[in-house]
Design a protein around this motif. Structure first.
Motif, PDB file in Angstrom:
ATOM      1  N   CYS A  72       4.690  25.715   2.704  1.00 49.00           N
ATOM      2  CA  CYS A  72       3.567  25.696   3.633  1.00 49.00           C
ATOM      3  C   CYS A  72       2.518  24.743   3.077  1.00 49.00           C
ATOM      4  O   CYS A  72       2.177  24.805   1.898  1.00 49.00           O
ATOM      5  CB  CYS A  72       2.961  27.088   3.787  1.00 49.00           C
ATOM      6  SG  CYS A  72       4.057  28.259   4.610  1.00 49.00           S
ATOM      7  N   VAL A 119       8.244  16.931   3.124  1.00 52.17           N
ATOM      8  CA  VAL A 119       8.341  17.433   4.498  1.00 52.17           C
ATOM      9  C   VAL A 119       8.174  18.951   4.446  1.00 52.17           C
ATOM     10  O   VAL A 119       9.140  19.683   4.234  1.00 52.17           O
ATOM     11  CB  VAL A 119       9.692  17.054   5.156  1.00 52.17           C
ATOM     12  CG1 VAL A 119       9.747  17.565   6.587  1.00 52.17           C
ATOM     13  CG2 VAL A 119       9.918  15.549   5.107  1.00 52.17           C
ATOM     14  N   ASP A 136       7.683  22.856   5.569  1.00 52.14           N
ATOM     15  CA  ASP A 136       8.270  23.639   6.659  1.00 52.14           C
ATOM     16  C   ASP A 136       7.224  23.985   7.708  1.00 52.14           C
ATOM     17  O   ASP A 136       7.532  24.111   8.893  1.00 52.14           O
ATOM     18  CB  ASP A 136       8.893  24.923   6.097  1.00 52.14           C
ATOM     19  CG  ASP A 136      10.044  24.604   5.165  1.00 52.14           C
ATOM     20  OD1 ASP A 136      11.054  24.070   5.637  1.00 52.14           O
ATOM     21  OD2 ASP A 136       9.910  24.870   3.951  1.00 52.14           O
ATOM     22  N   TYR A 137       5.982  24.171   7.264  1.00 50.02           N
ATOM     23  CA  TYR A 137       4.863  24.497   8.146  1.00 50.02           C
ATOM     24  C   TYR A 137       3.627  23.773   7.649  1.00 50.02           C
ATOM     25  O   TYR A 137       3.418  23.653   6.444  1.00 50.02           O
ATOM     26  CB  TYR A 137       4.550  26.002   8.132  1.00 50.02           C
ATOM     27  CG  TYR A 137       5.704  26.872   8.533  1.00 50.02           C
ATOM     28  CD1 TYR A 137       5.910  27.218   9.863  1.00 50.02           C
ATOM     29  CD2 TYR A 137       6.598  27.362   7.577  1.00 50.02           C
ATOM     30  CE1 TYR A 137       6.975  28.025  10.242  1.00 50.02           C
ATOM     31  CE2 TYR A 137       7.665  28.161   7.948  1.00 50.02           C
ATOM     32  CZ  TYR A 137       7.845  28.487   9.284  1.00 50.02           C
ATOM     33  OH  TYR A 137       8.904  29.275   9.652  1.00 50.02           O
ATOM     34  N   LEU A 161       8.006  14.273  10.651  1.00 47.85           N
ATOM     35  CA  LEU A 161       7.416  15.605  10.784  1.00 47.85           C
ATOM     36  C   LEU A 161       7.525  16.147  12.216  1.00 47.85           C
ATOM     37  O   LEU A 161       6.890  17.141  12.548  1.00 47.85           O
ATOM     38  CB  LEU A 161       5.948  15.583  10.352  1.00 47.85           C
ATOM     39  CG  LEU A 161       5.689  15.183   8.895  1.00 47.85           C
ATOM     40  CD1 LEU A 161       4.209  15.119   8.607  1.00 47.85           C
ATOM     41  CD2 LEU A 161       6.387  16.128   7.929  1.00 47.85           C
ATOM     42  N   THR A 182       8.268  19.767  12.283  1.00 48.70           N
ATOM     43  CA  THR A 182       7.398  20.617  11.469  1.00 48.70           C
ATOM     44  C   THR A 182       6.269  21.165  12.339  1.00 48.70           C
ATOM     45  O   THR A 182       5.464  20.402  12.861  1.00 48.70           O
ATOM     46  CB  THR A 182       6.790  19.824  10.292  1.00 48.70           C
ATOM     47  OG1 THR A 182       7.843  19.283   9.500  1.00 48.70           O
ATOM     48  CG2 THR A 182       5.906  20.714   9.435  1.00 48.70           C
TER      49      THR A 182
END
Length: 131
Positions: free
Chosen positions: A7, A53, A55-56, A81, A84
């Motif tokens: 995150c 990159v 995930d969130y 992204l 994402t």
């Protein structure tokens, strides 16, 4: 074994960064929280490290050097992204802010809650929904 979830929190408030990290740690040890102090720092990191990159991405709206809307617009230009989710994380609960950021491509919107337990619940909902 499950891979770590990354995150990326973009927020210029140190206390908010700490609370957010604590909430994620409460949810699970398989979550790593990386922070940027504002939109410019975040974009520098994202532009300089093509392998990064998350995930969130969680993005504060009210930041000094570059606000969340500007940062969101720039993040959406980065094709790597595209998948994402960017979730707005703001003190503002104004419908105008929620609507505008969704139009700019935000996947969700979290109003910063008054307690860490509420934040944990809200983050769990978002993470499950976005899987």
């Amino acid at each position: 074994m499950q891979e770590k979830i990354i995150c990326f929190l973009i927020d210029d408030d140190d206390d908010d960064q700490e609370i957010f990290s604590l909430a994620l740690n409460t949810i699970g040890t398989d979550i790593t929280c990386i922070t940027a102090n504002d939109g410019i720092d975040a974009l520098n990191r994202l532009n300089m490290d093509a392998g990064f990159v998350p995930d969130y991405i969680f993005l504060d709206l009210n930041m000094v050097r570059m606000n969340g809307r500007e940062c969101l617009t720039e993040i959406k230009k980065l094709s790597r992204l595209n998948t994402t989710p960017v979730i707005i994380y703001s003190t503002s609960s104004q419908e105008k802010d929620i609507t505008e950021t969704r139009q700019l491509g935000a996947a969700d919107y979290i109003v910063k809650p008054s307690s860490i337990s509420i934040l944990v619940q809200r983050l769990e909902q978002v993470l499950k929904k976005m899987k």
